[in-house]
Write an enzyme that holds these catalytic residues in place. Structure first.
Site, PDB file in Angstrom:
ATOM      1  N   HIS A   1       0.765  -1.232  -0.011  1.00  0.00           N
ATOM      2  CA  HIS A   1      -0.028  -0.207  -0.027  1.00  0.00           C
ATOM      3  C   HIS A   1       0.871   1.125  -0.022  1.00  0.00           C
ATOM      4  O   HIS A   1       0.381   2.525  -0.081  1.00  0.00           O
ATOM      5  CB  HIS A   1      -0.824   0.040   1.251  1.00  0.00           C
ATOM      6  CG  HIS A   1      -1.750  -1.223   1.210  1.00  0.00           C
ATOM      7  ND1 HIS A   1      -1.480  -2.515   2.328  1.00  0.00           N
ATOM      8  CD2 HIS A   1      -2.841  -1.847   0.544  1.00  0.00           C
ATOM      9  CE1 HIS A   1      -2.330  -3.272   2.042  1.00  0.00           C
ATOM     10  NE2 HIS A   1      -3.187  -2.768   1.136  1.00  0.00           N
TER      11      HIS A   1
ATOM     12  N   CYS B   1       3.240  -1.475  -4.328  1.00  0.00           N
ATOM     13  CA  CYS B   1       2.817  -1.724  -5.767  1.00  0.00           C
ATOM     14  C   CYS B   1       3.141  -0.380  -6.828  1.00  0.00           C
ATOM     15  O   CYS B   1       2.983   0.560  -6.236  1.00  0.00           O
ATOM     16  CB  CYS B   1       1.066  -1.891  -5.658  1.00  0.00           C
ATOM     17  SG  CYS B   1       0.563  -1.870  -7.500  1.00  0.00           S
TER      18      CYS B   1
ATOM     19  N   GLU C   1      -2.835   3.101   1.911  1.00  0.00           N
ATOM     20  CA  GLU C   1      -2.414   3.840   0.836  1.00  0.00           C
ATOM     21  C   GLU C   1      -2.861   5.350   0.821  1.00  0.00           C
ATOM     22  O   GLU C   1      -1.931   6.039   0.296  1.00  0.00           O
ATOM     23  CB  GLU C   1      -3.500   3.391  -0.449  1.00  0.00           C
ATOM     24  CG  GLU C   1      -2.872   3.785  -1.740  1.00  0.00           C
ATOM     25  CD  GLU C   1      -3.770   3.002  -2.954  1.00  0.00           C
ATOM     26  OE1 GLU C   1      -3.901   3.784  -3.736  1.00  0.00           O
ATOM     27  OE2 GLU C   1      -4.241   2.039  -2.995  1.00  0.00           O
TER      28      GLU C   1
END
Length: 374
Positions: free
Chosen positions: A117, A139, A169
């Protein structure tokens, strides 16, 4: 649609028992007449969404922890949950991963993995101050949003981050430019948004949101700020969008949709909402098959099954096995896209693997060591 679930055994069973059933509708159309007895029987089926389960970013993050444990040995520390799935966290914990909330819980000089995240610059600085050997498993699609925030802040824009307050995130992205970012949780919050200059406003988003709700939020923001700028490309990730499209395809035919995913998985929770909005009579989220209430299946002819982007396929298999045991043994896959994207492992880990003489080849997901289901 095709009866492709579970390999040859399931396909052959589906062909033998329900040949020709695919072309029929759901619900009422699945009550087939028995011409010899004059009675009717209820043909039960499962519509299995594809794509489902692991996305490229989740796969990369989970493999990063697995490879770190194999190469360096336990313990390997992970800030927050590597991905939002209880089963994955439990599996990695059994192998020696230690999950912590903040960097000050990690012994100085230890190895720490940042979750998929992402983290804020403040977290990176804290890790550096403790001389932690970090592996960044953020990611790449989240990293893209971080870079957008940095870029627009540098140009002195007000940045409207559409997302959920408190989600890791969102905290990481907002932390890139806290003086410029304000979070908009839903379309209903648009009226409360204020900016310094209506001519210099841009929106970006969390990667795991409902596409439809995000676009409604953007529509209302644009009504309020006509000069609102869009991000350079979609922020909602391809996997989130693909899973929502697949659910929209099968939901209108389903009496029940079961979404496999954890409660803190944003994209899993969104799939339940999308299923209901797309026409499913009911929809539920479960972590695993044992959470399915038998009452949900009463009178149902068609059950849809999907899973969030952080869910291993073993959990979906278990749900389908349970449904087959309840008579839903015509399993048909509903495929709306094929995903073949793969991200390289984190740079720090690749360097460590090379130094240790280890390879960075990925284990096939279906052959990874997994804990038995409870």
């Amino acid at each position: 649609m095709g009866t492709t679930w579970g390999g040859r055994a399931h396909r052959e069973k589906g062909r033998r028992r329900h040949r020709g059933a695919r072309s029929r509708g759901c619900r009422g159309a699945h009550r087939l007449a028995d011409v010899t007895s004059g009675t009717s029987t209820l043909t039960k089926r499962v519509l299995l969404a594809a794509p489902r389960g692991y996305c490229a970013g989740v796969d990369r993050a989970v493999v990063a922890v697995e490879k770190a444990l194999e190469t360096y040995g336990a313990p390997v520390y992970v800030r927050k949950e590597i991905v939002h799935n209880k089963y994955v966290v439990e599996t990695l914990s059994e192998r020696g991963a230690i999950f912590v909330n903040e960097t000050d819980e990690v012994p100085e000089g230890a190895r720490l993995v940042f979750s998929a995240h992402g983290v804020s610059p403040a977290v990176r600085e804290s890790a550096a101050a403790r001389s932690l050997d970090t592996i960044d498993a953020t990611c790449p699609l989240v990293t893209k949003v971080h870079k957008e925030a940095v870029r627009f802040a540098k140009d002195d824009y007000d940045i409207l981050l559409i997302g959920h307050t408190g989600h890791e995130e969102v905290e990481g992205t907002a932390g890139e430019a806290p003086e410029h970012v304000q979070v908009v949780n839903s379309p209903d919050e648009v009226d409360q948004v204020t900016v310094r200059d209506p001519e210099k406003v841009v929106w970006i988003s969390q990667t795991t949101l409902s596409v439809d709700e995000t676009m409604e939020t953007v529509r209302r923001l644009r009504e309020k700020f006509p000069s609102l700028q869009d991000p350079p490309s979609d922020d909602i990730c391809y996997a989130t969008q693909n899973r929502q499209v697949a659910v929209k395809k099968l939901a209108p035919e389903c009496d029940v949709v079961i979404v496999v995913g954890s409660a803190n998985s944003s994209n899993s929770v969104r799939l339940v909402e999308v299923a209901l909005q797309a026409g499913a009579r009911s929809a539920y989220r479960v972590d695993r098959s044992s959470e399915i209430d038998e009452a949900w299946l009463e009178g149902a002819a068609t059950v849809g099954v999907t899973s969030g982007a952080s869910v291993p396929e073993i959990l979906v298999r278990d749900v389908v096995d349970l449904l087959e045991g309840r008579g839903f043994d015509d399993v048909q896959e509903v495929r709306t896209a094929t995903e073949d994207l793969m991200f390289s492992l984190p740079r720090e880990l690749r360097a460590g693997l090379k130094a240790a003489g280890a390879d960075d080849k990925r284990p096939r997901k279906e052959t990874r060591r997994e804990l038995p289901l409870a």
